[in-house]
Design a protein around this motif. Structure first.
Motif, PDB file in Angstrom:
ATOM      1  N   GLN A  11      -2.364   7.885   4.284  1.00  0.00           N
ATOM      2  CA  GLN A  11      -1.778   8.970   3.468  1.00  0.00           C
ATOM      3  C   GLN A  11      -2.019  10.328   4.138  1.00  0.00           C
ATOM      4  O   GLN A  11      -1.113  11.158   4.243  1.00  0.00           O
ATOM      5  CB  GLN A  11      -2.388   8.961   2.060  1.00  0.00           C
ATOM      6  N   TRP A  12      -3.246  10.537   4.618  1.00  0.00           N
ATOM      7  CA  TRP A  12      -3.584  11.831   5.241  1.00  0.00           C
ATOM      8  C   TRP A  12      -2.732  12.046   6.506  1.00  0.00           C
ATOM      9  O   TRP A  12      -2.174  13.129   6.721  1.00  0.00           O
ATOM     10  CB  TRP A  12      -5.082  11.859   5.604  1.00  0.00           C
ATOM     11  N   MET A  13      -2.591  11.017   7.330  1.00  0.00           N
ATOM     12  CA  MET A  13      -1.850  11.154   8.595  1.00  0.00           C
ATOM     13  C   MET A  13      -0.376  11.458   8.326  1.00  0.00           C
ATOM     14  O   MET A  13       0.228  12.275   9.000  1.00  0.00           O
ATOM     15  CB  MET A  13      -1.984   9.875   9.433  1.00  0.00           C
ATOM     16  N   GLN A  42      -8.374   1.952   4.732  1.00  0.00           N
ATOM     17  CA  GLN A  42      -7.571   2.778   5.641  1.00  0.00           C
ATOM     18  C   GLN A  42      -6.410   3.469   4.925  1.00  0.00           C
ATOM     19  O   GLN A  42      -5.783   4.358   5.475  1.00  0.00           O
ATOM     20  CB  GLN A  42      -7.017   1.926   6.786  1.00  0.00           C
ATOM     21  N   GLN A  43      -6.134   3.069   3.693  1.00  0.00           N
ATOM     22  CA  GLN A  43      -4.980   3.649   2.992  1.00  0.00           C
ATOM     23  C   GLN A  43      -5.096   5.175   2.895  1.00  0.00           C
ATOM     24  O   GLN A  43      -4.106   5.893   3.056  1.00  0.00           O
ATOM     25  CB  GLN A  43      -4.849   3.033   1.595  1.00  0.00           C
ATOM     26  N   LEU A  44      -6.315   5.684   2.667  1.00  0.00           N
ATOM     27  CA  LEU A  44      -6.495   7.138   2.571  1.00  0.00           C
ATOM     28  C   LEU A  44      -6.165   7.807   3.903  1.00  0.00           C
ATOM     29  O   LEU A  44      -5.609   8.904   3.950  1.00  0.00           O
ATOM     30  CB  LEU A  44      -7.934   7.486   2.160  1.00  0.00           C
ATOM     31  N   PHE A  61       0.891  -1.158   0.000  1.00  0.00           N
ATOM     32  CA  PHE A  61       0.000   0.000   0.000  1.00  0.00           C
ATOM     33  C   PHE A  61       0.931   1.208   0.000  1.00  0.00           C
ATOM     34  O   PHE A  61       1.529   1.521   1.023  1.00  0.00           O
ATOM     35  CB  PHE A  61      -0.897  -0.008   1.238  1.00  0.00           C
ATOM     36  N   ASP A  62       1.111   1.854  -1.144  1.00  0.00           N
ATOM     37  CA  ASP A  62       2.198   2.819  -1.330  1.00  0.00           C
ATOM     38  C   ASP A  62       3.501   2.113  -0.972  1.00  0.00           C
ATOM     39  O   ASP A  62       3.734   1.000  -1.440  1.00  0.00           O
ATOM     40  CB  ASP A  62       1.951   4.097  -0.499  1.00  0.00           C
ATOM     41  N   ASP A  63       4.300   2.703  -0.071  1.00  0.00           N
ATOM     42  CA  ASP A  63       5.577   2.065   0.269  1.00  0.00           C
ATOM     43  C   ASP A  63       5.481   1.161   1.504  1.00  0.00           C
ATOM     44  O   ASP A  63       6.495   0.752   2.053  1.00  0.00           O
ATOM     45  CB  ASP A  63       6.653   3.144   0.496  1.00  0.00           C
TER      46      ASP A  63
END
Ligand SMILES: C[S@@+](CC[C@H](N)C(=O)[O-])C[C@H]1O[C@@H](n2cnc3c(N)ncnc32)[C@H](O)[C@@H]1O
Length: 286
Positions: free
Chosen positions: A99-101, A94-96, A73-75
């Motif tokens: 990223q936001w955090m 939860q990926q969004l 999930f991304d890196d």
């Protein structure tokens, strides 16, 4: 964070999801996946299917699958397994949040101390610890903590990046409050219903408000964010905002914060969205 993810939601419909988890394609029940399937041909190639009711179902395999494999999930690398209750060890929606955090934490320009409550296999823990933040990871399930430790190894986290706590979230937050501990960021991902390690039940409608009071008291003098997820039918961004505003204002009338919130959405490759819950993200400071 520019690495591609190897997870994707390929299609949904007829109360099921078709998801690509790295090299394997899985079908899982999802009562919110209403309406028809848009890409019926893709479903024939699934490697495993979870059949039956959530608690009573089983995974059936079309092909032999490994006991576990990695999905990015991304890196972030997460260890995926076919687990009971149609679980896989990751909640892709939860990926969004991850990223936001990370973006929000980056703006502070300093390493943060983060409290991750109901932390499960540690997607948020990996995301923040990867960026050099110190995470206290709390979950009441021993297998979930063990799985999160496997993820920490796969993400090459330094040994002191995460403090692992096998404990009831409410009990731990209250104890930390009494000890005068503080955190720059707090994440809560409580299930609607759960258990402490000693079997005490967690009920979100009864237990969330007192837990949030402890969390508000645990915020440092210069906090960065608080993220709250919800999966109960009555949870709405407005109900979360009202609850949090009341608690945050009572404890510190001068504290400045800003909310953004809505449905916790999981986007399919064709752009359609599944709503998987509610999220409210609270940023502190000017
Ligand atoms: C919804 S999952 C969290 C998902 C996770 N944050 C993610 O996205 O990767 C809920 C987690 O809460 C834990 N849990 C349930 N009741 C709890 C309690 N009373 N105290 C601490 N953890 C609890 C469960 O073991 C489970 O790991």
């Amino acid at each position: 964070m520019n690495s591609p993810s190897s997870y994707s939601l390929l299609d949904f419909g007829n109360a099921e999801r078709l998801e690509q988890w790295g090299e394997f394609r899985l079908i899982r029940p999802d009562p919110t996946a209403t309406g028809p399937r848009i890409h019926p041909a893709l479903w024939a190639d699934a490697d495993a299917v979870y059949e039956g009711e959530k608690g009573k179902g089983i995974w059936t395999h079309a092909k032999p699958l490994p006991d576990s494999w990695l999905v990015s999930f991304d890196d972030i690398q997460l260890v995926i397994k076919l687990a009971p209750y149609k679980h896989t060890g990751a909640f892709p929606e939860q990926q969004l949040n991850w990223q936001w955090m990370r973006e929000r934490a980056k703006k502070t320009g300093r390493p943060l101390s983060v409290l991750n409550l109901f932390a499960y296999t540690g997607g948020a823990t990996m995301a923040l610890a990867k960026d050099g933040h110190k995470v206290t990871h709390v979950d009441s399930s021993k297998p979930a903590i063990g799985w999160a430790k496997e993820n920490a190894i796969q993400n090459n986290l330094p040994a002191d990046a995460v403090r692992w706590i096998l404990e009831d979230a409410a009990v731990f937050a209250e104890r930390e409050h009494k000890r005068g501990k503080t955190y720059d960021a707090i994440i809560l991902d409580p299930p609607a219903f759960g258990h402490s390690p000693t079997g005490k039940t967690w009920k979100v409608e009864r237990d969330l408000a007192p837990l949030l009071e402890h969390c508000a008291a645990l915020l440092s003098s210069a906090p960065s964010f608080l993220v709250l997820n919800g999966y109960a039918r009555n949870d709405t961004p407005d109900s979360f905002k009202r609850l949090l505003t009341g608690i945050l204002r009572t404890q510190n009338a001068d504290r400045k914060f800003l909310f953004e919130g809505g449905n916790l959405l999981l986007k399919a490759t064709d752009g359609r969205e599944l709503s998987t819950g509610t999220v409210i993200r609270c940023s502190f400071g000017a």
